[in-house]
Write an enzyme that holds these catalytic residues in place. Structure first.
Site, PDB file in Angstrom:
ATOM      1  N   GLU A 145      -5.380  -4.037  10.963  1.00  0.00           N
ATOM      2  CA  GLU A 145      -4.318  -3.031  11.055  1.00  0.00           C
ATOM      3  C   GLU A 145      -4.491  -2.231  12.346  1.00  0.00           C
ATOM      4  O   GLU A 145      -5.245  -1.245  12.367  1.00  0.00           O
ATOM      5  CB  GLU A 145      -4.390  -2.081   9.855  1.00  0.00           C
ATOM      6  CG  GLU A 145      -4.116  -2.758   8.525  1.00  0.00           C
ATOM      7  CD  GLU A 145      -3.474  -1.802   7.529  1.00  0.00           C
ATOM      8  OE1 GLU A 145      -2.447  -2.175   6.960  1.00  0.00           O
ATOM      9  OE2 GLU A 145      -3.966  -0.679   7.366  1.00  0.00           O
TER      10      GLU A 145
ATOM     11  N   GLU B 256      -6.863   5.315   7.789  1.00  0.00           N
ATOM     12  CA  GLU B 256      -6.633   6.712   7.404  1.00  0.00           C
ATOM     13  C   GLU B 256      -7.883   7.291   6.747  1.00  0.00           C
ATOM     14  O   GLU B 256      -8.206   8.466   6.923  1.00  0.00           O
ATOM     15  CB  GLU B 256      -5.406   6.802   6.489  1.00  0.00           C
ATOM     16  CG  GLU B 256      -4.124   6.588   7.293  1.00  0.00           C
ATOM     17  CD  GLU B 256      -2.979   5.946   6.530  1.00  0.00           C
ATOM     18  OE1 GLU B 256      -2.996   5.929   5.285  1.00  0.00           O
ATOM     19  OE2 GLU B 256      -2.055   5.430   7.193  1.00  0.00           O
TER      20      GLU B 256
ATOM     21  N   ASN C 254       0.858  -1.188   0.000  1.00  0.00           N
ATOM     22  CA  ASN C 254       0.000   0.000   0.000  1.00  0.00           C
ATOM     23  C   ASN C 254       0.889   1.232   0.000  1.00  0.00           C
ATOM     24  O   ASN C 254       1.473   1.571   1.025  1.00  0.00           O
ATOM     25  CB  ASN C 254      -0.924  -0.022   1.231  1.00  0.00           C
ATOM     26  CG  ASN C 254      -1.760   1.249   1.328  1.00  0.00           C
ATOM     27  OD1 ASN C 254      -1.837   2.023   0.366  1.00  0.00           O
ATOM     28  ND2 ASN C 254      -2.387   1.470   2.475  1.00  0.00           N
ATOM     29  N   TRP C 255       0.962   1.866  -1.151  1.00  0.00           N
ATOM     30  CA  TRP C 255       1.856   3.031  -1.268  1.00  0.00           C
ATOM     31  C   TRP C 255       1.276   4.287  -0.640  1.00  0.00           C
ATOM     32  O   TRP C 255       1.963   5.304  -0.552  1.00  0.00           O
ATOM     33  CB  TRP C 255       2.155   3.305  -2.752  1.00  0.00           C
ATOM     34  CG  TRP C 255       3.080   2.322  -3.389  1.00  0.00           C
ATOM     35  CD1 TRP C 255       3.711   1.264  -2.796  1.00  0.00           C
ATOM     36  CD2 TRP C 255       3.485   2.318  -4.759  1.00  0.00           C
ATOM     37  NE1 TRP C 255       4.484   0.602  -3.714  1.00  0.00           N
ATOM     38  CE2 TRP C 255       4.364   1.224  -4.925  1.00  0.00           C
ATOM     39  CE3 TRP C 255       3.197   3.118  -5.868  1.00  0.00           C
ATOM     40  CZ2 TRP C 255       4.948   0.920  -6.165  1.00  0.00           C
ATOM     41  CZ3 TRP C 255       3.775   2.822  -7.091  1.00  0.00           C
ATOM     42  CH2 TRP C 255       4.647   1.729  -7.229  1.00  0.00           C
ATOM     43  N   LYS C 256      -0.006   4.260  -0.317  1.00  0.00           N
ATOM     44  CA  LYS C 256      -0.677   5.473   0.185  1.00  0.00           C
ATOM     45  C   LYS C 256      -0.466   6.600  -0.842  1.00  0.00           C
ATOM     46  O   LYS C 256      -0.440   6.310  -2.041  1.00  0.00           O
ATOM     47  CB  LYS C 256      -0.173   5.821   1.589  1.00  0.00           C
ATOM     48  CG  LYS C 256      -0.279   4.591   2.507  1.00  0.00           C
ATOM     49  CD  LYS C 256      -0.058   4.854   3.950  1.00  0.00           C
ATOM     50  CE  LYS C 256      -0.186   3.530   4.702  1.00  0.00           C
ATOM     51  NZ  LYS C 256      -0.117   3.693   6.155  1.00  0.00           N
TER      52      LYS C 256
ATOM     53  N   GLY D 103       2.805   2.829  10.620  1.00  0.00           N
ATOM     54  CA  GLY D 103       3.782   3.892  10.407  1.00  0.00           C
ATOM     55  C   GLY D 103       4.580   4.257  11.651  1.00  0.00           C
ATOM     56  O   GLY D 103       5.261   5.279  11.677  1.00  0.00           O
TER      57      GLY D 103
ATOM     58  N   GLY E 124       2.900  -0.877   4.275  1.00  0.00           N
ATOM     59  CA  GLY E 124       3.007   0.526   3.879  1.00  0.00           C
ATOM     60  C   GLY E 124       4.446   0.904   3.589  1.00  0.00           C
ATOM     61  O   GLY E 124       4.990   0.583   2.534  1.00  0.00           O
ATOM     62  N   GLY E 125       5.097   1.557   4.550  1.00  0.00           N
ATOM     63  CA  GLY E 125       6.439   2.108   4.356  1.00  0.00           C
ATOM     64  C   GLY E 125       7.449   1.148   3.747  1.00  0.00           C
ATOM     65  O   GLY E 125       8.200   1.532   2.844  1.00  0.00           O
TER      66      GLY E 125
ATOM     67  N   HIS F 235      -9.619   1.714   5.042  1.00  0.00           N
ATOM     68  CA  HIS F 235      -8.334   1.889   5.723  1.00  0.00           C
ATOM     69  C   HIS F 235      -8.526   2.889   6.870  1.00  0.00           C
ATOM     70  O   HIS F 235      -9.319   3.834   6.750  1.00  0.00           O
ATOM     71  CB  HIS F 235      -7.285   2.403   4.730  1.00  0.00           C
ATOM     72  CG  HIS F 235      -5.892   2.335   5.279  1.00  0.00           C
ATOM     73  ND1 HIS F 235      -5.412   3.289   6.155  1.00  0.00           N
ATOM     74  CD2 HIS F 235      -4.899   1.440   5.108  1.00  0.00           C
ATOM     75  CE1 HIS F 235      -4.170   2.967   6.484  1.00  0.00           C
ATOM     76  NE2 HIS F 235      -3.831   1.853   5.872  1.00  0.00           N
TER      77      HIS F 235
ATOM     78  N   SER G 151       3.599  -1.708  10.320  1.00  0.00           N
ATOM     79  CA  SER G 151       5.056  -1.801  10.455  1.00  0.00           C
ATOM     80  C   SER G 151       5.604  -3.187  10.105  1.00  0.00           C
ATOM     81  O   SER G 151       6.553  -3.664  10.739  1.00  0.00           O
ATOM     82  CB  SER G 151       5.499  -1.371  11.863  1.00  0.00           C
ATOM     83  OG  SER G 151       5.133  -0.025  12.096  1.00  0.00           O
TER      84      SER G 151
HETATM   85  P1  13P Z   1       3.121   0.740   7.604  1.00  0.00           P
HETATM   86  O1  13P Z   1       3.561  -0.579   7.059  1.00  0.00           O
HETATM   87  O2  13P Z   1       3.885   1.912   7.058  1.00  0.00           O
HETATM   88  O3  13P Z   1       3.038   0.717   9.093  1.00  0.00           O
HETATM   89  O4  13P Z   1       1.621   0.985   7.077  1.00  0.00           O
HETATM   90  C1  13P Z   1       0.680   0.006   7.306  1.00  0.00           C
HETATM   91  C2  13P Z   1      -0.531   0.327   6.510  1.00  0.00           C
HETATM   92  O5  13P Z   1      -1.273   1.230   6.831  1.00  0.00           O
HETATM   93  C3  13P Z   1      -0.763  -0.485   5.310  1.00  0.00           C
HETATM   94  O6  13P Z   1      -2.040  -0.269   4.814  1.00  0.00           O
END
Ligand code: 13P
Length: 256
Positions: A167, A97, A9-11, A173, A233-234, A95, A212
């Site tokens: 999540e 967010e 997930n690149w956001k 993050g 994500g990251g 999600h 994470s």
């Molecule tokens: P991180 O892996 O950066 O913690 O993000 C998780 C996430 O929100 C994936 O959708």
């Protein structure tokens, strides 16, 4: 048996040139037959670029959001048929967010998931508690309610097409991952919830962990019986780091 699923997930990161470079680097270094099913969810603007760059590879594309309506006066929205036309097979919905920053309710998430399933796309429905909710002992109550009300109200859910992602918001993050034991406890609870909702079909639903995830912790997370993959994500932004996660995700650990 549930095939492991790893979703990048690149956001809101990467333009089209960066997306193309990521795809080329990853595909070059990926073995011929990865144990897990692989998916990348870029911003909408890079979807078609990635869909083309990854065609013929083991990596599929997903959107990060979608509208529940098929067409009409919804300024700024993108519909399920539009995603299908571009070659999307999956779409993340709900999600944390989007729930927190764009006020998406369980009902909105459920309508989006239903629209995806009806069109043959696979929703990745996210649930997860905040740090305060965990500390207050409310994890089961929160994720249980999110699961019950965010899943689409369909007569016969296409269980094999449904993906749930746990999540925990406090792990997103932050570099703080849920321990494999903490994650398994919630995944087991979610699996039990799915059994109550859809009976035997629950065994086909893949439940991903997100928060994470990195090349070092993926193996111990995947060793848990109810963790069927990850939403990353990251650590998915660099192709080499995502490739290492793929390499460290072993098929035998997550079969059931
Ligand atoms: P991180 O892996 O950066 O913690 O993000 C998780 C996430 O929100 C994936 O959708």
């Amino acid at each position: 048996m549930r095939r492991p699923l790893l979703v990048a997930n690149w956001k809101m990161n990467k333009n089209r040139a960066e997306a193309r470079a990521w795809a080329e680097a990853l595909v070059n270094d990926l073995g011929p037959d990865p144990a897990a099913e692989l998916v990348v969810a870029p911003p909408f603007t890079a979807l078609e670029t990635l869909s083309t760059a990854l065609s013929g590879s083991a990596v599929q594309v997903a959107a990060q959001n979608v509208a529940s309506a098929a067409a009409g006066a919804y300024t700024g929205e993108i519909s399920v048929p539009m995603l299908a036309e571009i070659g999307c097979r999956y779409c993340i919905v709900g999600h944390s967010e989007r729930r927190a920053l764009f006020s998406e309710s369980d009902q909105v998430v459920s309508a989006k998931a239903a629209a995806l399933l009806e069109a043959g796309l696979r929703p990745i429905v996210c649930v997860g508690e905040s740090e305060a909710e965990r500390k207050g002992g409310q994890t089961a109550e929160i994720v249980g309610r999110q699961l019950e009300t965010s899943l689409p109200a369909m007569e016969t859910p296409a269980a094999g097409d449904l993906v749930v992602a746990y999540e925990p918001i406090w792990a997103i993050g932050t570099g703080v991952t849920a321990t494999p034991g903490q994650a398994q406890e919630v995944h087991e609870f979610l699996r039990e919830g799915l059994r109550k909702i859809m009976g035997a079909g629950a065994e086909q639903v893949r439940v991903l962990y997100g928060g994470s995830v990195n090349p070092e912790n993926i193996e111990s997370l995947m060793a848990q019986p109810d963790i069927d993959g990850a939403l990353i994500g990251g650590a998915s932004l660099e192709p080499e780091s995502f490739r290492q996660i793929v390499a460290n995700c072993h098929l035998e650990n997550s079969s059931s």
